[in-house]
Scaffold this active site. Structure first.
Site, mmCIF file in Angstrom:
data_model
loop_
_atom_site.group_PDB
_atom_site.id
_atom_site.type_symbol
_atom_site.label_atom_id
_atom_site.label_comp_id
_atom_site.label_asym_id
_atom_site.label_seq_id
_atom_site.Cartn_x
_atom_site.Cartn_y
_atom_site.Cartn_z
ATOM 1 N N HIS A 60 41.740 -20.279 5.741
ATOM 2 C CA HIS A 60 40.399 -20.050 6.279
ATOM 3 C C HIS A 60 40.038 -21.110 7.314
ATOM 4 O O HIS A 60 40.698 -22.149 7.430
ATOM 5 C CB HIS A 60 39.371 -20.065 5.151
ATOM 6 C CG HIS A 60 39.423 -21.340 4.354
ATOM 7 N ND1 HIS A 60 38.901 -22.527 4.804
ATOM 8 C CD2 HIS A 60 39.966 -21.613 3.146
ATOM 9 C CE1 HIS A 60 39.114 -23.474 3.913
ATOM 10 N NE2 HIS A 60 39.772 -22.949 2.889
ATOM 11 N N ASP A 335 44.728 -23.589 1.785
ATOM 12 C CA ASP A 335 45.761 -24.603 2.011
ATOM 13 C C ASP A 335 46.657 -24.735 0.787
ATOM 14 O O ASP A 335 47.856 -24.980 0.901
ATOM 15 C CB ASP A 335 45.141 -25.955 2.369
ATOM 16 C CG ASP A 335 44.019 -26.387 1.437
ATOM 17 O OD1 ASP A 335 43.732 -25.676 0.453
ATOM 18 O OD2 ASP A 335 43.409 -27.449 1.708
#
Length: 433
Positions: A60, A335
């Site tokens: 994102h 991540d």
């Protein structure tokens, strides 16, 4: 249950913030990667290959921090930082994987239960993050619509499948990417598919997988007690003037630090001299938690997701009528998805993935031999996967390289529930999950 999802939101998005600072400091490194990774192939022209399928898993965009560093000057995360640019808007709907109503979102609920200084909630996509995702979409548009006429210029659900974790920032990131990719051109509502939290496989699911919780829980707690990390943590805690009883680690510090710097908000001055060490120690921690030397941990973190990616390729090779027109799979993740994927691929560079970082998997067919090849890139740089003979990796070699990590959904759930042989850990060890 809420407390569990609160813990999951911290590690499941551990440091889920990337980083103006990271990009600024490491861009030279990114452009100075091994030359074999930047050329299409060491001995063959890319014109010999016909693109058949593209899969993109992306982090994102920039967001508000998950938690502020305690006892220091707080940044003001005001609502103006979350304004939606008009050019990122599209008509879309969020559903479950079968096209039904969107499932409950306990991770998002845990964010909404808290308020940061300034009035916004933790973990929310900002205007800057929306623009980053739009820009990634524009990059993909250039690659797959303008430079090569692979996709049609407007959105088609027959060509494009979009799946996101059921968290607002990843859903909004997917929406912004699609806006950039197709320049808001659509003749149909864009569906974004999500899974219920307990069965999610697009991030390491510590709540849904009991065995992963047992394996990784103690490693999470242990990561802050490793001698070098613990010593540096005591030093920075003292430099920041944070009381010793406050719970603090380098992933938390990094998350708040890079979120502030990305958005031009003030940081404690003492962090100026600690930036590089904070970055290094946060990566050291996450490397210890995911432990790529432990096959089972990576299997439980991303094994079923890797199986999905491989199965998508196999379906294309077999010419499945079910989604024969499908050309692009988009996965909006975190991540903490990308890092174990990079570790499984053997190309993790010991750097935290920046906001909007992407791993792109292309399936090609050689125009003469008709054999299939896979090409992987990370943040725009081609990667030569260990176990592959070239950047254009024969599909068989690629499948073999990932065979030790990919898990079918059935195998995954069976293993997740097989905890009898794992020594139980102290409750303290899972307090941050």
């Amino acid at each position: 249950m809420r407390s569990w999802w609160t813990r999951l939101s911290v590690l499941g998005a551990a440091g889920l913030g990337s980083t103006f600072w990271w990009q600024k400091k490491t861009e030279p490194v990114q452009t100075d990667l091994d030359s074999s990774k930047t050329s299409p192939s060491s001995g063959q022209s890319s014109s010999q290959y016909e693109l058949k399928l593209v899969q993109v898993l992306f982090r994102h965009g920039a967001r508000t921090p998950l938690k502020s560093i305690p006892d220091v000057l707080e940044a003001q995360w005001v609502p103006d930082l979350l304004e939606v640019p008009a050019h990122t808007k599209i008509d879309y709907v969020v559903t479950d994987l079968q096209g039904g109503p969107r499932p409950p979102a306990p991770v998002e609920d845990s964010y909404r239960a808290k308020t940061l200084a300034g009035g916004t909630h933790p973990g929310q996509l900002t205007t800057m993050g929306m623009q980053q995702m739009y820009d990634l979409g524009v990059r993909l548009r250039k690659q797959y619509i303008q430079d090569v006429a692979f996709l049609t210029p407007s959105f088609s659900h027959k060509e494009v499948y979009i799946r996101s974790t059921n968290i607002v920032r990843t859903i909004e990131s997917a929406k912004c990417l699609v806006a950039g990719l197709f320049q808001q051109k659509q003749t149909e509502i864009v569906p974004i598919f999500t899974e219920e939290a307990e069965r999610e496989v697009l991030y390491p699911n510590y709540y849904g997988c009991k065995l992963l919780k047992l394996h990784s829980g103690y490693r999470w707690a242990e990561s802050s007690t490793l001698p070098d990390i613990a010593s540096d943590l005591r030093s920075i805690q003292s430099a920041l003037g944070i009381q010793s009883h406050q719970r603090l680690d380098f992933i938390l510090i990094r998350d708040d630090m890079v979120a502030r710097e990305t958005h031009g908000l003030p940081c404690p001055a003492v962090l100026d001299s600690w930036r590089a060490r904070v970055e290094q120690r946060a990566v050291d921690m996450i490397y210890h938690i995911f432990d790529p030397s432990n096959r089972e941990i990576l299997q439980l973190c991303v094994g079923p997701f890797l199986h999905i990616l491989l199965n998508n390729m196999e379906m294309k090779v077999q010419g499945s009528a079910l989604d024969g027109d499908r050309k692009l799979f988009l996965y909006s993740v975190h991540d903490t998805t990308l890092m174990p994927c990079l570790m499984a691929l053997g190309v993790f560079d010991m750097r935290w993935p920046p906001y909007a970082a992407d791993i792109t998997l292309e399936l090609h067919q050689h125009q003469q031999t008709k054999q299939y090849y896979v090409k992987i890139s990370y943040v725009g740089q081609d990667q030569k996967i260990p176990g592959c003979s070239d950047v254009y990796c024969p599909l068989g070699e690629f499948k073999q390289a990932l065979a030790m990590y990919a898990l079918t959904e059935e195998s995954y759930h069976t293993r997740c529930n097989s905890t009898q042989d794992v020594p139980s850990q102290s409750p303290r060890n899972t307090s941050r999950l």
